[in-house]
Design a protein around this motif. Structure first.
Motif, PDB file in Angstrom:
ATOM      1  N   TYR A 102       0.834  -1.203   0.000  1.00  0.00           N
ATOM      2  CA  TYR A 102       0.000   0.000   0.000  1.00  0.00           C
ATOM      3  C   TYR A 102       0.866   1.249   0.000  1.00  0.00           C
ATOM      4  N   CYS A 104      -4.587  -0.542  -4.497  1.00  0.00           N
ATOM      5  CA  CYS A 104      -5.952  -0.805  -4.020  1.00  0.00           C
ATOM      6  C   CYS A 104      -6.122  -2.246  -3.553  1.00  0.00           C
ATOM      7  N   CYS A 120      -5.254  -2.145   0.101  1.00  0.00           N
ATOM      8  CA  CYS A 120      -6.261  -1.393   0.846  1.00  0.00           C
ATOM      9  C   CYS A 120      -7.510  -2.239   1.082  1.00  0.00           C
ATOM     10  N   LYS A 121      -7.992  -2.866   0.021  1.00  0.00           N
ATOM     11  CA  LYS A 121      -9.210  -3.673   0.153  1.00  0.00           C
ATOM     12  C   LYS A 121      -8.948  -4.923   0.972  1.00  0.00           C
ATOM     13  N   ARG A 172      -8.787  -2.968 -11.701  1.00  0.00           N
ATOM     14  CA  ARG A 172      -9.404  -2.823 -10.384  1.00  0.00           C
ATOM     15  C   ARG A 172      -8.897  -3.932  -9.453  1.00  0.00           C
ATOM     16  N   GLY A 231      -8.508  -3.939  -6.338  1.00  0.00           N
ATOM     17  CA  GLY A 231      -9.248  -4.012  -5.090  1.00  0.00           C
ATOM     18  C   GLY A 231     -10.410  -4.989  -5.149  1.00  0.00           C
ATOM     19  N   CYS A 289     -11.079   7.266  -2.109  1.00  0.00           N
ATOM     20  CA  CYS A 289     -10.216   7.510  -0.959  1.00  0.00           C
ATOM     21  C   CYS A 289      -9.095   8.483  -1.332  1.00  0.00           C
ATOM     22  N   SER A 300      -6.116   7.734  -3.694  1.00  0.00           N
ATOM     23  CA  SER A 300      -6.284   7.726  -5.145  1.00  0.00           C
ATOM     24  C   SER A 300      -5.812   9.030  -5.770  1.00  0.00           C
TER      25      SER A 300
END
Length: 494
Positions: free
Chosen positions: A305, A313, A316-317, A350, A352, A394, A397
């Protein structure tokens, strides 16, 4: 971590049937195209060639069935097959391009495309001739099947996965019924609206011009029903609730499906969540009668991260779901659900989404096929104050890939955006979307494209961002673009 009394016991999750891919089938003659002129001229040529009188006005008044059915009205049974073959030859040679698109045909096909659906024609017309008709008017189709009538149309529609079939004849309705598809009838052919309704059409439209609006409503209803079914099957959920439009809508939908006592809103507090989002999120949860928990997440402890490569991401996820899953377990709730929508699933890079899926999070909006536009429209109808809330990703980004994410940089971006918003309000420059991107100490301002010039010309706007701690400021004249940092990543990869 003690969170208090457990909720009603978890309901075993049963796989819910979610909205299937959108495949829309159409009949051809008098639905998508008007081929009456060419059909009449072909029958006249055939009549002249055989010496058998044919009332062409009567013929074109009852289009729909295969040529053999029409030939049987004028020729002896023994010659019907050969007459039909000859008719098709004449039509192909002389009249296949004498065709016009029905009013609304192109717009109807475009509406399916707008919803990321696929289109096909299933028609009784001889397939090579049908293809010539389609090419003549430039219809945007993915597939075409000809030489089918009534129940046989239904079998082809089922094989192609069609969920909607649009036609102008009572036998088109029968075909849709056999396929288990929604039967949409248009009263533009030989059958009246009452006849089409009487045989079970789900809806009768005046013409294809009415189809786009109908499709919008139909898909919203189908997808909302799929969402409710999946949430009901889950029985109880922890909603990853950031306060944005998607997660707010999901939270409200969960309350509608299973009740507020089986739903918890989990708003993860970290350096990447703007302080300005926290109060409104709490107020929204309270307005639904939902308990909110605010666990702390610590993405910063994850090297991936902080490194802020293209897969930031993911980490983060991963952190979010790994924090929320024990909460769901402790409270006896069945699943962690996120506000990922159907647009997110096709928006390219994507990571995340992958991280959440790997950890068992459920994505009801995505599974139901609900797009961002549909989420906003349903939110508006439900009276949710978040229906038109600008996108609010967030804070991380905002930091260009390759620049380390730190609490200092996140706080600087948050200060800059707040100061810029205040300055623009004072200057009377209205923008729904606003971002300050951190490009290694240079701040790149993104606002709605219509006002980017005014912002660029304002010294007050630039000074507000500089005062937050940036060295330089520039305005991106392309305007706000969700995920614009991915553009830089793609350029680097290229």
């Amino acid at each position: 971590m003690t969170l208090g009394a457990a909720y009603p016991g978890p309901v075993p999750y049963r796989s819910a049937s979610v909205a299937p891919p959108l495949v829309v089938g159409f009949d051809l003659d008098m639905t998508l195209v008007d081929a009456r002129a060419g059909i009449a001229s072909s029958w006249r040529a055939l009549s002249a060639e055989t010496g058998v009188p044919v009332d062409t006005e009567l013929v074109v008044s009852r289009l729909g069935p295969p040529v053999e059915a029409e030939a049987a009205h004028w020729f002896p049974a023994a010659s019907v097959a050969s007459v039909a073959t000859r008719y098709r030859e004449i039509y192909r040679e002389q009249a296949a391009t004498a065709v016009e698109a029905m009013p609304g045909a192109h717009e109807a096909l475009a509406a399916v495309r707008r919803h990321r659906g696929s289109t096909l024609v299933v028609t009784a017309k001889h397939e090579p001739n049908a293809r010539l008709n389609v090419e003549a008017v430039g219809l945007d189709l993915d597939d075409l099947v000809g030489d089918l009538w009534a129940e046989a149309k239904g079998h082809a529609l089922s094989a192609k996965g069609a969920t909607v079939y649009v036609g102008d004849h009572v036998h088109d309705v029968l075909g849709a019924r056999v396929a288990g598809a929604t039967a949409v009838a248009v009263a533009t052919g030989p059958c009246t609206a009452s006849e089409l309704s009487a045989v079970g059409a789900d809806v009768v439209l005046h013409s294809l011009a009415d189809f786009p609006a109908w499709l919008d409503e139909h898909l919203l209803a189908v997808r909302l029903a799929a969402l409710e079914e999946q949430l009901s099957c889950l029985g109880s959920v922890v909603v990853a609730f950031s306060g944005g439009a998607d997660s707010a809508f999901l939270l409200a939908a969960a309350v509608r499906a299973v009740g507020a006592d089986r739903v918890v809103a989990a708003t993860a507090y970290s350096d990447s969540l703007p302080m300005a989002e926290r109060g409104p999120a709490a107020d929204f949860a309270a307005s639904l009668g939902v308990r909110q928990v605010t666990p702390r997440t610590n993405e910063m402890r994850r090297e991936g991260y902080r490194a802020n490569a293209g897969d930031r991401c993911y980490f983060c996820k991963a952190e979010l779901v790994e924090v929320l899953t024990p909460i769901a377990d402790e409270l006896g709730l069945s699943a962690v659900v996120t506000g990922t929508n159907a647009d997110d699933a096709v928006a390219g890079f994507r990571p995340g989404i992958r991280a959440a899926a790997e950890r068992g999070a459920v994505t009801p909006l995505r599974d139901a096929g609900l797009t961002k536009e549909q989420v906003r429209e349903a939110s508006r109808r439900w009276g949710l104050p978040t229906w038109d809330k600008p996108a609010a990703a967030c804070l991380s980004s905002r930091i260009a890939y390759g620049i380390e994410v730190t609490p200092h940089r996140l706080a600087r971006v948050e200060r800059a955006e707040a100061a810029l918003r205040t300055a623009l309000d004072r200057l009377g420059i209205a923008t729904g979307n606003l971002r300050v991107r951190d490009l290694a100490g240079t701040a790149s301002i993104e606002v709605d494209a219509a006002v980017s010039g005014s912002v660029a010309a304002s010294a007050d706007a630039r000074d507000a961002v500089l005062a937050a701690g940036f060295d330089r400021v520039e305005v991106d004249h392309r305007g706000f673009r969700s995920g614009s940092m991915n553009e830089l990543l793609s350029a680097a990869d290229g």
